[in-house]
Design an enzyme around this catalytic site. Structure first.
Site, PDB file in Angstrom:
ATOM      1  N   ASP A  20      75.032  42.282  60.900  1.00  0.00           N
ATOM      2  CA  ASP A  20      74.720  41.687  62.195  1.00  0.00           C
ATOM      3  C   ASP A  20      73.304  41.136  62.161  1.00  0.00           C
ATOM      4  OD1 ASP A  20      73.865  44.311  61.923  1.00  0.00           O
ATOM      5  OD2 ASP A  20      74.883  45.033  63.713  1.00  0.00           O
TER       6      ASP A  20
ATOM      7  N   GLU B  51      74.516  43.466  69.677  1.00  0.00           N
ATOM      8  CA  GLU B  51      73.920  44.234  70.767  1.00  0.00           C
ATOM      9  C   GLU B  51      74.578  43.942  72.109  1.00  0.00           C
ATOM     10  OE1 GLU B  51      72.025  46.615  70.323  1.00  0.00           O
ATOM     11  OE2 GLU B  51      71.131  46.294  68.347  1.00  0.00           O
TER      12      GLU B  51
END
Length: 414
Positions: free
Chosen positions: A74, A144
């Site tokens: 990520d 997130e």
């Protein structure tokens, strides 16, 4: 490579990490990071596609016949002001969805994930004799926000690229550098974040009889919500309900017209999750009715992460490789964690087993026993803290080696 050795790592990789750390970007705004990723993957010989799931990058490297392994990192950062004192600390800011300028920091360590995967991709591209099959590297946006993995799937990830036989990934953690940890089964909690709007009737502070006070309504709601886990969920279940924000009013002598709560629920079982959500709905509406609220309250989902489930056999296969490399005493079982991740969406959508592990990234000198009972785990800075930053040596080399070793395990040479 011997199973007991780190792979050779490009000495410039540390400078890449520092550059990414200095230039963090929020979810779905990882344009600079995605550009760097794409450029490096192309230079290594990957077929590269950008803009997958808005700002995601996918690289494909085919190397003879064999299975397909997806390696995921990520890329996004957090609206946190860094306070590490590092000479490469972030001073970046960004504008959030509300138009507010916020500080931005890689406080979760995604810059380490991105750097390690780029390093591993380069090693594997240069040493294709050590593996066979198809390598699918996925650089995901917006973890997130809990939206990036699904955005890539919805954008045709498995229609446009090979469907993997396994999904592999890692997350840097406040464990001693040199340790790796993984837990089979439900490994990371499902998470539901909610916004609750309670509507009252405002009035002057001197005339409470003319009001329906939303602050009192909110206070009653908060207290009642604290009984959900302790009185409505079986004692054998694991769950958390946190009210993390309460917003109401602007002046001491004015009763406002409404109040807002923000709460987060963590759970590992879908039936338990549904029970908690039903209880939240009942309590919120019940408190509003008891107060005589003029309008129904609203409950809005902010974000949701599904439970991350590590396939038992797949994780064991990967961790056995790590034990041969690091020694079995350095491969830990952390138990089920209360943190949340969206990596499992990539595995579920592919119908592939997930093997996801924690990469130790904290100075080992801060620990005593170095295992999951070490008291330092409660005191060292953890992910999302403004003080969090992994040590580069040996975290970076270990992270690259772990990804390379896992790939060679799942894509063995003919």
């Amino acid at each position: 490579m011997s199973p007991h050795e780190n792979v050779p790592v490009d000495p410039q990789l540390a400078e890449l990490y520092k550059d990414l750390h200095r230039h963090p970007e929020l979810g779905f705004a990882e344009h600079r990071t995605a550009g760097i990723v794409a450029e490096r993957l192309r230079a290594a010989g990957f077929d590269v596609t950008t803009g997958v799931g808005r700002t995601g990058v996918v690289g494909v490297l085919r190397n003879d016949e064999g299975p397909t392994a997806l390696l995921r990192a990520d890329m996004d950062a957090l609206p946190v002001e860094e306070d590490t004192g590092l000479d490469y600390a972030s001073t970046a800011t960004a504008t959030d969805d509300s138009g507010t300028t916020v500080p931005v920091d890689h406080a979760c360590g995604h810059d380490m994930h991105t750097t390690c995967l780029l390093g591993a991709a380069d090693v594997l591209a240069r040493d294709q004799a050590s593996w066979a099959g198809t390598l699918l590297v996925v650089f995901q946006p917006a973890e997130e926000l809990g939206e990036g993995a699904q955005a890539m799937v919805d954008d045709g990830l498995y229609d446009r690229f090979p469907v993997p036989d396994v999904v592999l990934g890692q997350h840097v953690a406040p464990l001693p550098a040199g340790k790796i940890a993984g837990h089979a089964g439900a490994s990371y909690a499902g998470s539901d974040s909610l916004r609750v709007r309670l509507v009252g009737r405002g009035a002057h502070g001197s005339m409470p009889q003319a009001s329906i006070d939303p602050i009192v309504m909110a206070a009653g709601t908060v207290l009642r919500l604290q009984t959900v886990i302790s009185r409505e969920i079986p004692s054998t279940a694991t769950a958390v309900l946190t009210v993390g924000a309460v917003h109401a009013g602007d002046a001491a002598n004015v009763i406002p017209g409404e109040a807002e709560l923000r709460l987060n629920i963590r759970s590992y079982d879908e039936a338990v999750r549904r029970r908690i959500l039903e209880s939240v709905d009942r309590i919120v509406r019940g408190e509003a009715a008891t107060a005589g609220a003029p309008d129904e309250p609203t409950i809005t989902e902010i974000e949701r992460f599904p439970v991350v489930v590590n396939d038992q056999a797949a994780l064991a296969r990967t961790l056995d490789t790590f034990a041969a490399w690091l020694g079995p005493e350095n491969v830990l079982d952390p138990g089920a964690g209360a943190g949340s991740e969206d990596v499992g969406i990539l595995a579920t959508a592919a119908g592939a087993p997930l093997s996801y592990w924690l990469l130790g990234g904290t100075d080992p000198a801060l620990f005593t026993t170095g295992d999951m009972n070490d008291p330092a785990l409660l005191t060292v800075p953890s992910n999302h803290s403004p003080h969090y930053a992994p040590v580069l040596d040996p975290t970076l080399a270990n992270g690259v080696t772990a990804l390379v070793a896992a790939t060679r395990t799942w894509l063995p040479a003919a």
